[in-house]
Scaffold this motif. Structure first.
Motif, PDB file in Angstrom:
ATOM      1  N   LEU A  85       0.842  -1.208   0.000  1.00  0.00           N
ATOM      2  CA  LEU A  85       0.000   0.000   0.000  1.00  0.00           C
ATOM      3  C   LEU A  85       0.871   1.250   0.000  1.00  0.00           C
ATOM      4  O   LEU A  85       0.570   2.220  -0.697  1.00  0.00           O
ATOM      5  CB  LEU A  85      -0.925  -0.007   1.208  1.00  0.00           C
ATOM      6  N   ILE A  86       1.965   1.213   0.763  1.00  0.00           N
ATOM      7  CA  ILE A  86       2.848   2.383   0.784  1.00  0.00           C
ATOM      8  C   ILE A  86       3.467   2.584  -0.598  1.00  0.00           C
ATOM      9  O   ILE A  86       3.545   3.706  -1.100  1.00  0.00           O
ATOM     10  CB  ILE A  86       3.922   2.198   1.875  1.00  0.00           C
ATOM     11  N   TYR A  87       3.871   1.484  -1.238  1.00  0.00           N
ATOM     12  CA  TYR A  87       4.378   1.585  -2.616  1.00  0.00           C
ATOM     13  C   TYR A  87       3.330   2.250  -3.503  1.00  0.00           C
ATOM     14  O   TYR A  87       3.614   3.160  -4.267  1.00  0.00           O
ATOM     15  CB  TYR A  87       4.643   0.176  -3.172  1.00  0.00           C
ATOM     16  N   THR A  88       2.082   1.758  -3.406  1.00  0.00           N
ATOM     17  CA  THR A  88       1.017   2.254  -4.271  1.00  0.00           C
ATOM     18  C   THR A  88       0.764   3.720  -4.029  1.00  0.00           C
ATOM     19  O   THR A  88       0.633   4.513  -4.962  1.00  0.00           O
ATOM     20  CB  THR A  88      -0.265   1.457  -3.989  1.00  0.00           C
ATOM     21  N   TYR A  89       0.723   4.105  -2.740  1.00  0.00           N
ATOM     22  CA  TYR A  89       0.425   5.498  -2.401  1.00  0.00           C
ATOM     23  C   TYR A  89       1.501   6.408  -2.946  1.00  0.00           C
ATOM     24  O   TYR A  89       1.216   7.484  -3.471  1.00  0.00           O
ATOM     25  CB  TYR A  89       0.314   5.639  -0.889  1.00  0.00           C
ATOM     26  N   GLU A  90       2.757   5.980  -2.843  1.00  0.00           N
ATOM     27  CA  GLU A  90       3.830   6.865  -3.295  1.00  0.00           C
ATOM     28  C   GLU A  90       3.907   6.944  -4.806  1.00  0.00           C
ATOM     29  O   GLU A  90       4.533   7.859  -5.341  1.00  0.00           O
ATOM     30  CB  GLU A  90       5.153   6.403  -2.692  1.00  0.00           C
ATOM     31  N   GLN A  91       3.269   6.023  -5.514  1.00  0.00           N
ATOM     32  CA  GLN A  91       3.248   6.105  -6.973  1.00  0.00           C
ATOM     33  C   GLN A  91       2.211   7.078  -7.500  1.00  0.00           C
ATOM     34  O   GLN A  91       2.307   7.518  -8.645  1.00  0.00           O
ATOM     35  CB  GLN A  91       2.932   4.734  -7.576  1.00  0.00           C
ATOM     36  N   MET A  92       1.208   7.404  -6.698  1.00  0.00           N
ATOM     37  CA  MET A  92       0.128   8.250  -7.213  1.00  0.00           C
ATOM     38  C   MET A  92       0.645   9.661  -7.448  1.00  0.00           C
ATOM     39  O   MET A  92       1.542  10.126  -6.772  1.00  0.00           O
ATOM     40  CB  MET A  92      -1.024   8.283  -6.215  1.00  0.00           C
ATOM     41  N   SER A  93       0.044  10.354  -8.428  1.00  0.00           N
ATOM     42  CA  SER A  93       0.501  11.714  -8.723  1.00  0.00           C
ATOM     43  C   SER A  93      -0.284  12.691  -7.864  1.00  0.00           C
ATOM     44  O   SER A  93      -1.468  12.524  -7.613  1.00  0.00           O
ATOM     45  CB  SER A  93       0.339  12.023 -10.200  1.00  0.00           C
ATOM     46  N   GLU A  94       0.402  13.740  -7.410  1.00  0.00           N
ATOM     47  CA  GLU A  94      -0.179  14.684  -6.457  1.00  0.00           C
ATOM     48  C   GLU A  94      -1.085  15.664  -7.162  1.00  0.00           C
ATOM     49  O   GLU A  94      -0.880  15.945  -8.331  1.00  0.00           O
ATOM     50  CB  GLU A  94       0.959  15.430  -5.748  1.00  0.00           C
ATOM     51  N   PRO A  95      -2.050  16.270  -6.494  1.00  0.00           N
ATOM     52  CA  PRO A  95      -2.563  16.029  -5.150  1.00  0.00           C
ATOM     53  C   PRO A  95      -3.308  14.694  -5.056  1.00  0.00           C
ATOM     54  O   PRO A  95      -4.027  14.333  -5.971  1.00  0.00           O
ATOM     55  CB  PRO A  95      -3.547  17.178  -4.929  1.00  0.00           C
ATOM     56  N   LYS A  96      -3.107  14.009  -3.947  1.00  0.00           N
ATOM     57  CA  LYS A  96      -3.718  12.698  -3.782  1.00  0.00           C
ATOM     58  C   LYS A  96      -4.372  12.616  -2.412  1.00  0.00           C
ATOM     59  O   LYS A  96      -3.932  13.272  -1.470  1.00  0.00           O
ATOM     60  CB  LYS A  96      -2.680  11.609  -3.963  1.00  0.00           C
ATOM     61  N   TYR A  97      -5.417  11.819  -2.335  1.00  0.00           N
ATOM     62  CA  TYR A  97      -6.195  11.740  -1.101  1.00  0.00           C
ATOM     63  C   TYR A  97      -6.394  10.278  -0.739  1.00  0.00           C
ATOM     64  O   TYR A  97      -6.323   9.405  -1.593  1.00  0.00           O
ATOM     65  CB  TYR A  97      -7.549  12.426  -1.274  1.00  0.00           C
ATOM     66  N   ILE A  98      -6.691  10.021   0.541  1.00  0.00           N
ATOM     67  CA  ILE A  98      -6.952   8.651   0.982  1.00  0.00           C
ATOM     68  C   ILE A  98      -8.255   8.628   1.757  1.00  0.00           C
ATOM     69  O   ILE A  98      -8.509   9.512   2.588  1.00  0.00           O
ATOM     70  CB  ILE A  98      -5.833   8.107   1.890  1.00  0.00           C
ATOM     71  N   VAL A  99      -9.100   7.650   1.483  1.00  0.00           N
ATOM     72  CA  VAL A  99     -10.293   7.418   2.277  1.00  0.00           C
ATOM     73  C   VAL A  99     -10.135   6.060   2.943  1.00  0.00           C
ATOM     74  O   VAL A  99      -9.870   5.069   2.263  1.00  0.00           O
ATOM     75  CB  VAL A  99     -11.566   7.433   1.409  1.00  0.00           C
ATOM     76  N   GLY A 100     -10.261   6.010   4.272  1.00  0.00           N
ATOM     77  CA  GLY A 100     -10.176   4.753   4.997  1.00  0.00           C
ATOM     78  C   GLY A 100     -11.565   4.255   5.349  1.00  0.00           C
ATOM     79  O   GLY A 100     -12.380   5.010   5.861  1.00  0.00           O
ATOM     80  N   PHE A 101     -11.830   2.995   5.057  1.00  0.00           N
ATOM     81  CA  PHE A 101     -13.160   2.436   5.280  1.00  0.00           C
ATOM     82  C   PHE A 101     -13.157   1.561   6.526  1.00  0.00           C
ATOM     83  O   PHE A 101     -12.225   0.796   6.745  1.00  0.00           O
ATOM     84  CB  PHE A 101     -13.567   1.537   4.112  1.00  0.00           C
ATOM     85  N   GLY A 102     -14.229   1.629   7.287  1.00  0.00           N
ATOM     86  CA  GLY A 102     -14.461   0.642   8.329  1.00  0.00           C
ATOM     87  C   GLY A 102     -13.644   0.872   9.578  1.00  0.00           C
ATOM     88  O   GLY A 102     -12.671   1.630   9.601  1.00  0.00           O
ATOM     89  N   SER A 103     -14.036   0.201  10.658  1.00  0.00           N
ATOM     90  CA  SER A 103     -13.337   0.426  11.920  1.00  0.00           C
ATOM     91  C   SER A 103     -11.944  -0.179  11.915  1.00  0.00           C
ATOM     92  O   SER A 103     -11.117   0.205  12.732  1.00  0.00           O
ATOM     93  CB  SER A 103     -14.159  -0.150  13.067  1.00  0.00           C
ATOM     94  N   CYS A 104     -11.659  -1.114  11.007  1.00  0.00           N
ATOM     95  CA  CYS A 104     -10.322  -1.710  10.988  1.00  0.00           C
ATOM     96  C   CYS A 104      -9.250  -0.680  10.722  1.00  0.00           C
ATOM     97  O   CYS A 104      -8.152  -0.769  11.255  1.00  0.00           O
ATOM     98  CB  CYS A 104     -10.246  -2.778   9.916  1.00  0.00           C
ATOM     99  N   THR A 105      -9.529   0.317   9.862  1.00  0.00           N
ATOM    100  CA  THR A 105      -8.503   1.307   9.578  1.00  0.00           C
ATOM    101  C   THR A 105      -8.423   2.354  10.675  1.00  0.00           C
ATOM    102  O   THR A 105      -7.449   3.072  10.765  1.00  0.00           O
ATOM    103  CB  THR A 105      -8.788   2.005   8.247  1.00  0.00           C
ATOM    104  N   ILE A 106      -9.472   2.447  11.521  1.00  0.00           N
ATOM    105  CA  ILE A 106      -9.476   3.476  12.565  1.00  0.00           C
ATOM    106  C   ILE A 106      -8.768   2.978  13.811  1.00  0.00           C
ATOM    107  O   ILE A 106      -7.826   3.600  14.303  1.00  0.00           O
ATOM    108  CB  ILE A 106     -10.919   3.895  12.889  1.00  0.00           C
ATOM    109  N   ASN A 107      -9.206   1.834  14.355  1.00  0.00           N
ATOM    110  CA  ASN A 107      -8.573   1.356  15.583  1.00  0.00           C
ATOM    111  C   ASN A 107      -8.335  -0.145  15.577  1.00  0.00           C
ATOM    112  O   ASN A 107      -8.124  -0.731  16.617  1.00  0.00           O
ATOM    113  CB  ASN A 107      -9.415   1.751  16.796  1.00  0.00           C
TER     114      ASN A 107
END
Lengths: 189, 196, 304
Positions: A85-107
């Motif tokens: 995921l970190i590889y993927t995120y760093e490949q995206m061209s800026e400006p870039k945003y992330i949406v986290g779904f579900g409680s798994c990504t929160i806590n």
């Protein structure tokens, strides 16, 4: 009485105006990259097809990270997935945003005590919007997207800038959890 | 066509006539389980492969910390006779090692890597068995052993969400709902003159 | 001197008109396809938003071949669009609207894109380019046979003259006069535009959008502009060759819209062929039909 004389704007002001124009286009045409790691991904088909039709907001699926604007992380992330995921995120061209779904990504959600699954996603990469729920229903997902658009409009979706500014902090967290961020497997040798 | 019951009998006869079986268990009409000695596993699997059980469905291990043993489970599958066969054998837990079955079932390669990763069992004969597969850069004892505490590992390794105690404990107070019900009851009593 | 400058300016105006027209119609068509799928669909100007958003993003480069190829593709396609006649009498360079000029010039843009995609170093991009060239090889053969038949009948290869020939003959469009060839041309046009049954070289779920796999931000925005102008050229070719050109600009827009929408509606109910199926398909029925049409029209002289 207002002067009608032309007064040249400063460079910062011109940049700000251009950025606002760009924000109008960016928030009305969000292209998604779906990183379907967990069960929340099942909420995306109804959001995309005729039930909720996210294309009317200008959103659509994209095939590769380079083309996409917003990364959807749908659910829990094991350590192996987080590296990719970190590889993927760093490949995206800026400006870039992330949406986290579900409680798994929160806590961590129901995987909070697992040896393989991280608990807080925004320690490792900057998340702009969280959609809570296990799983969130489709209305909540659509609401999350509209929230993201509002954030872009109010210039608060600054996760990608934060990743530049506090990269040391993020990198330290990534290293604490992963050991090393680089992927070493049979396909990357 | 033979019926399924005779299939399990066929298997039991086949195996018990040639090997010393420690225990046999017919789970249902589609599954039979044999426990054999560690040395017999390879010849038994070769026999089953020549008799039609050509596919290795699964290979995994079970941890028995009280006996200080691991139990390896091989499940083989036949496409003609509807019987799964489980071959079980016990290994010593401290020096867990089992010769690879790579010459018999080449598909066991990744299962053995997985078993090595999650239980620490060595498979001499499989050249890749020590390569990492699923857990990358693992830094603790193998995680599916029973003496591994996943919660302690998670607490140590991954940062947790911190919650503030900003709620009020209202246990012991009369709830608003109860007070309202009591008030309505009183009003009803007044209206009917105290009669039910 | 002033004349040439004026001609070039008119040509750039034609290309710009083509871009605006095709982008608007593509936006409307996204709504049409959405209605076919029982959805509401995006705004009609969504395609403009997408393109300007891509131009407003930051992007990375994979070496100068990658960047230069994109500029070459866009420039080549704009250069091709400059020669396109809009109506049968209005064009930027009078007398240079020969069919073969388009065939040759459009290759410059395509080669630029192929070069740039290969320069990205991604294997999926190479697969996509290879598939695009294979598809081209497949649809060009029947399409060229039909077009050469038309050139033989009219005795000219100028687009506006072919359009005028059909208008003078009492609005007998070649789409009706050569019915089998018309069907072949529709199929070839779908292959040219990369519409659904022949979408093999884009294939988002299979090879991650093929040649475009490594593009993002500004380069992708330029490729989108290039794609819109390419579609404008190809659909306009069809309008001029088979639908009798256009007496005025309104008629041109109407014909253009009808052709593009019909293709989109056909495409929205199809799945995707494999690459070998595409080649086999084009070399079987369209080729047989095209040769039959040529034989009927030239040797038997049966033209309605």
């Amino acid at each position: 009485m207002l002067s009608t004389k032309f007064s040249p704007m400063s460079k910062e002001e011109v940049d700000r105006k251009w950025w606002e124009i760009g924000d109008f286009f960016r928030r009305n045409s969000l292209w998604m990259l779906m990183y379907c790691t967990g069960c929340c991904a099942i909420e995306l088909p109804p959001a995309m097809t005729s039930a909720y039709d996210m294309e009317r907001l200008g959103m659509g699926p994209m095939a590769t990270p380079r083309q996409a604007d917003v990364l959807l992380v749908t659910g829990y992330l094991s350590l192996k997935t987080l590296r990719r995921l970190i590889y993927t995120y760093e490949q995206m061209s800026e400006p870039k945003y992330i949406v986290g779904f579900g409680s798994c990504t929160i806590n961590g959600g129901i995987y909070h005590d697992s040896h393989a699954v991280i608990n807080q996603l925004n320690k490792y990469i900057p998340v702009d919007v969280f959609v809570a729920g296990c799983m969130p229903n489709t209305e909540a997902v659509m609401n999350g997207f509209v929230d993201l658009m509002d954030l872009i409009k109010n210039k608060k979706a600054n996760g990608w800038k934060d990743y530049h500014e506090r990269y040391e902090w993020y990198l330290a967290n990534q290293k604490a959890a992963l050991g090393e961020v680089r992927v070493h497997d049979e396909f990357h040798e | 066509m033979t019926n399924s019951m005779s299939n399990t009998e066929f298997v039991t006869n086949l195996v018990e006539s040639k090997f010393k079986v420690l225990s046999t268990e017919v789970l249902d009409k589609y599954q039979v389980s044999f426990e054999v000695k560690k040395e017999d596993v390879h010849s038994l699997l070769s026999l089953l492969k020549t008799s039609g059980w050509i596919q290795l469905s699964y290979l995994s291990a079970v941890d028995w910390p009280n006996d200080n043993e691991f139990e390896l489970v091989y499940i083989v599958f036949n496409w003609d006779k509807a019987v799964h066969i489980q071959i079980r054998c016990r290994l010593d837990r401290e020096t867990a090692s089992m010769n690879s079955i790579l010459p018999i079932f080449p598909g066991c390669k990744y299962y053995e890597r997985e078993a090595h990763e999650f239980f620490g069992i060595k498979f001499p004969g499989n050249p890749d068995h020590e390569k990492q597969l699923i857990l990358e850069e693992w830094d603790d004892i193998p995680p599916l052993r029973k003496d591994f505490d996943p919660r302690a590992y998670s607490d140590r390794k991954f940062s947790k969400m911190e919650y503030k105690n900003d709620f009020v404990n209202k246990n012991g107070e009369v709830s608003k709902q109860d007070a309202r019900t009591k008030r309505y009851d009183d009003i009803d009593k007044l209206r009917t003159g105290g009669k039910k | 001197m002033i004349d040439i400058l004026l001609m070039i300016l008119t040509g750039i105006g034609v290309a710009l008109f083509g871009f605006v027209l095709q982008t608007s119609i593509a936006g409307v068509n996204r709504k049409v396809v959405a209605r076919v799928q029982k959805r509401y669909g995006p705004k009609w100007y969504q395609e403009f938003l997408d393109i300007f958003k891509l131009l407003s993003k930051r992007s990375v480069t994979h070496g100068w071949i990658f960047d230069f190829g994109v500029i070459m593709a866009l420039g080549g396609i704009i250069g091709t669009a400059m020669f396109m006649p809009l109506t049968s009498s209005f064009m930027a360079f009078d007398g240079y609207d020969n069919f073969f000029i388009f065939v040759y010039l459009i290759a410059v843009g395509m080669l630029g894109m192929a070069m740039s995609a290969s320069g990205s170093g991604n294997p999926l991009a190479s697969i996509g380019v290879m598939r695009a060239l294979t598809t081209m090889l497949a649809y060009e053969v029947p399409f060229m046979i039909v077009v050469l038949t038309i050139i033989k009948i009219t005795g000219t290869s100028s687009l506006s003259e072919i359009g005028l020939f059909q208008q003078v003959a009492g609005n007998s469009w070649f789409f009706i006069a050569l019915p089998i060839g018309g069907i072949v041309a529709v199929m070839a046009l779908m292959g040219m535009l990369g519409k659904k049954p022949f979408e093999t070289y884009i294939a988002p779920a299979e090879i991650a959008s093929g040649p475009m796999v490594e593009y993002g931000g500004k380069q992708l925005g330029m490729l989108f502009i290039m794609h819109e102008i390419t579609v404008f050229i190809e659909v306009s070719l069809f309008v001029h060759l088979f639908l009798g050109g256009a007496e005025n600009i309104v008629l041109f827009i109407v014909k253009y819209f009808v052709v593009y929408t019909a293709l989109n509606i056909i495409s929205s109910v199809y799945g995707r062929f494999k690459i070998d199926q595409v080649v086999l398909f084009f070399y079987k029925w369209p080729l047989i039909m095209a040769i039959t049409q040529a034989f009927i029209a030239i040797y038997l002289g049966w033209v309605i």
